[in-house]
Design an enzyme around this catalytic site. Structure first.
Site, PDB file in Angstrom:
ATOM      1  CG  HIS A   7      18.441  40.296  -8.385  1.00 17.71           C
ATOM      2  ND1 HIS A   7      17.687  40.907  -9.344  1.00 17.71           N
ATOM      3  CD2 HIS A   7      18.602  41.223  -7.408  1.00 17.71           C
ATOM      4  CE1 HIS A   7      17.400  42.144  -8.969  1.00 17.71           C
ATOM      5  NE2 HIS A   7      17.941  42.364  -7.792  1.00 17.71           N
ATOM      6  CG  HIS A  79      16.889  43.954  -2.845  1.00 17.33           C
ATOM      7  ND1 HIS A  79      17.976  44.795  -2.835  1.00 17.33           N
ATOM      8  CD2 HIS A  79      16.740  43.573  -4.137  1.00 17.33           C
ATOM      9  CE1 HIS A  79      18.453  44.915  -4.071  1.00 17.33           C
ATOM     10  NE2 HIS A  79      17.717  44.176  -4.888  1.00 17.33           N
ATOM     11  CD  GLU A 130      15.060  45.257  -7.664  1.00 19.03           C
ATOM     12  OE1 GLU A 130      15.856  44.422  -7.213  1.00 19.03           O
ATOM     13  OE2 GLU A 130      15.396  46.151  -8.455  1.00 19.03           O
TER      14      GLU A 130
HETATM   15 CO    CO Z   1      17.859  44.241  -6.992  1.00 17.62          CO
END
Ligand code: CO
Length: 134
Positions: A7, A79, A130
């Site tokens: 994502h 992010h 991440e």
């Molecule tokens: Co995230």
């Protein structure tokens, strides 16, 4: 080592307005808003054919994205999240390569109930990364 883009997270000061942009202007499938008090965010998930966009607003006093919104009052990309098969092996390889893992270096359970770690933006082309074990 990294796999699919899981994502992209975008912080916004106005979750309904952001959801409307993705739903009404861009024609994407958009979820209802979900409070995640343990993560200090309220999230709308945008489902795309090949990945997800997560729209985030701060929730509560100690939201980890409050400072980002102070610096970026109109919001912005926060992010990107890449999938890994083995988060401990990935972490150890990254540390050996000189990358900085944020926090105490131990994976935490992320917004999708999977172990995640965050990597220092200065080591990754100015982008907070991440990694999530899938
Ligand atoms: Co995230």
């Amino acid at each position: 080592m990294i796999g699919r883009l899981n994502h992209v997270a975008i912080v916004t000061p106005d979750l309904e307005a952001a959801a409307s942009v993705y739903r009404d202007t861009l024609g994407a499938k958009v979820s209802e808003a979900t409070d995640m008090p343990e993560h200090g965010v309220t999230t709308v998930f945008v489902e795309l054919p090949n990945t997800k966009i997560e729209l985030l607003v701060p929730l509560g006093e100690n939201s980890p994205i409050a400072k980002f919104l102070e610096k970026n009052p109109s919001g912005g990309m926060h992010h990107i999240c890449y999938e890994v098969d083995d988060i401990i092996a990935a972490r150890d390889k990254l540390i050996a390569a000189g990358a900085r893992v944020l926090g105490d270096g131990e994976p935490r359970i992320g917004a999708h109930n999977k172990p995640v770690l965050f990597l220092h933006p200065k080591d990754f082309v100015g982008t907070l990364v991440e990694i999530e074990q899938v």
